[in-house]
Write an enzyme that holds these catalytic residues in place. Sequence first.
Site, PDB file in Angstrom:
ATOM      1  N   LYS A 269      -1.227   2.380 -12.627  1.00  0.00           N
ATOM      2  CA  LYS A 269      -1.363   0.990 -12.176  1.00  0.00           C
ATOM      3  C   LYS A 269      -2.819   0.537 -12.270  1.00  0.00           C
ATOM      4  CE  LYS A 269      -0.085  -1.685  -7.996  1.00  0.00           C
ATOM      5  NZ  LYS A 269       0.529  -1.527  -6.647  1.00  0.00           N
TER       6      LYS A 269
ATOM      7  N   SER B  56       7.499  -3.974  -3.203  1.00  0.00           N
ATOM      8  CA  SER B  56       7.056  -5.266  -2.681  1.00  0.00           C
ATOM      9  C   SER B  56       7.697  -5.522  -1.325  1.00  0.00           C
ATOM     10  CB  SER B  56       7.444  -6.388  -3.661  1.00  0.00           C
ATOM     11  OG  SER B  56       7.039  -7.647  -3.169  1.00  0.00           O
TER      12      SER B  56
ATOM     13  N   CYS C 214       3.971  -3.504 -10.143  1.00  0.00           N
ATOM     14  CA  CYS C 214       3.808  -4.443  -9.030  1.00  0.00           C
ATOM     15  C   CYS C 214       2.615  -5.395  -9.164  1.00  0.00           C
ATOM     16  CB  CYS C 214       3.745  -3.673  -7.713  1.00  0.00           C
ATOM     17  SG  CYS C 214       4.240  -4.666  -6.276  1.00  0.00           S
TER      18      CYS C 214
ATOM     19  N   GLU D 210       8.502   1.556  -7.604  1.00  0.00           N
ATOM     20  CA  GLU D 210       7.157   2.103  -7.450  1.00  0.00           C
ATOM     21  C   GLU D 210       7.163   3.259  -6.451  1.00  0.00           C
ATOM     22  OE1 GLU D 210       2.778   0.176  -6.239  1.00  0.00           O
ATOM     23  OE2 GLU D 210       4.623  -0.977  -5.980  1.00  0.00           O
TER      24      GLU D 210
END
Length: 552
Positions: free
Chosen positions: A124, A187, A160, A44
Amino acid sequence: MAQLRIALAQIDTCVGDLEANTRAVVAWARRAADAGADLVVFPEMTVTGYPIEDLALRASFRRGAEAALSRTAGELVEAGLGDLAVLVGTVGEKTTQEHSGAPARPTNQAVLLQHGVVQARYDKHHLPNYGVFDEFRIFTPGDTACVLDLGGRRVGVVICEDIWQDGGPVSQLAADGIDLLVVLNGSPFEEGKGHLRTDLAARRAREVRAPLAYVNMVGGQDDLVFDGGSFVVTDDGTVVARAPQFTEHLLVWDLTAGDAPARAAEIAPALDPDEEIYRAIVTGLTGYARKNGFTSVVLGLSGGIDSALVAAISADALGGQHVVGVSLPSRYSSDHSKDDAADLAQRIGADYRVQPIGPMVDAFEGQLGLEGVAAENLQARVRGVILMGLSNAEGHLVLATGNKSELAVGYSTIYGDAVGGYAPLKDVDKSRVWALSRWRNRAAVDAGQVPPIPESSITKPPSAELRPGQVDQDSLPPYDLLDEVLDAYVENAAGRAELLARGFDPAVVDKVLSLVDRAEWKRRQYPVGPKVTALAFGRDRRLPITTRWREP
């Protein structure tokens, strides 16, 4: 259906360093191609680094990220990698229909690069707004699903938090039918989180009835540590590939053709819990120093366990030759403490110096006439001035050596032992400091090396040595009891009544809660340090600043 080789590139990025981040994309894409990959997936926000926070709100930064992305697409072709599918995270833009005339808003985006152009984009959907995350304020959510056609295989893409929330794009992909679900992640590490990720991924794999490939970034960024640990799990919950933690790595796995059963690839062993925390702290310090332009650190070596552990961590992070350890003895410093500091420095190969503080303390006391705690704190502040002076003169990063238990109860001196640019043990309680020290020494013995921490630093009673015969238990409960109360009150939000119901002595409870609440102002001024637990002092923690409030 053809076999598809997937490469998960868990790399270390730096917030705002578009050039270095995209250069890494090309380099790791080359490694993926050399490994025969058809698709390489990066974490990400790889192009921008993560978390970019309010940088995302700068239109000029978004333009710079898009330009860097376009250059990368061209550089991949120039490097002979045009046929490779490269899925990478970046910051995007979106104009919502209800605000069509307003400026575009940033999105957290995944982009597929192939043949020199952007082939697909995905924004996202679920934007976390808890703990260390502030994405709901910064980004605009996406509203469409993304399925890539790669070699005849349908590959779903999410980012995520999209797998942590029910519904949304994962449910849509389950209805559409896919052969593989790819998840790009930034994360952050926290103790015990690894199994939560794999359990959740297994549930989502069952939901979409396909394997799930989870790629996570690695490295330290400010107070966050990213541990990597990328993996692939099948729809029956089996982990068939797993990368090691706390190191850049390319994990390669094959999505088999047709209905052939999934084949296992590399599976890195799980780490011992103490090793996991230790390596997280080393990773955090390494990243913080490098990304802020420091190549060396300086700290006070008292001979005690906290400074000894920080010195060992520093040597592992930067090399012992880049650690400056300064003994700062006063009239109260014991011979064994000075000997332990010298022994430690020799063990790790540090640049060891001795700077007595007596003459400087005498000069201040002669002018101010301080007594009691004020005189004790003066010693700590003189030491802080010396360390900061060395930092300014020689360019070292000053490390604060306090631990979480001390921070909780305010057992530190503002502008004294609390000075510094980084605090490696900020989220490690005293009991864990001893455990990590013992683990590090055992690991050295197992490797045939000299243990870095003198045994006497581990076994002797902790003391600030600011007055004759002083030990920490003069002012605090025994650390095993203190940490038990702190864990209940700070980590698990237990109130006074709950603590008493658990059998803690009322006098101990009242003293600890009073110390914790009165020390909030100190904690707010303490240097940043690596977050390694679910709730760390700093972004995660708001405690009372007055003892007038007390939970019943």
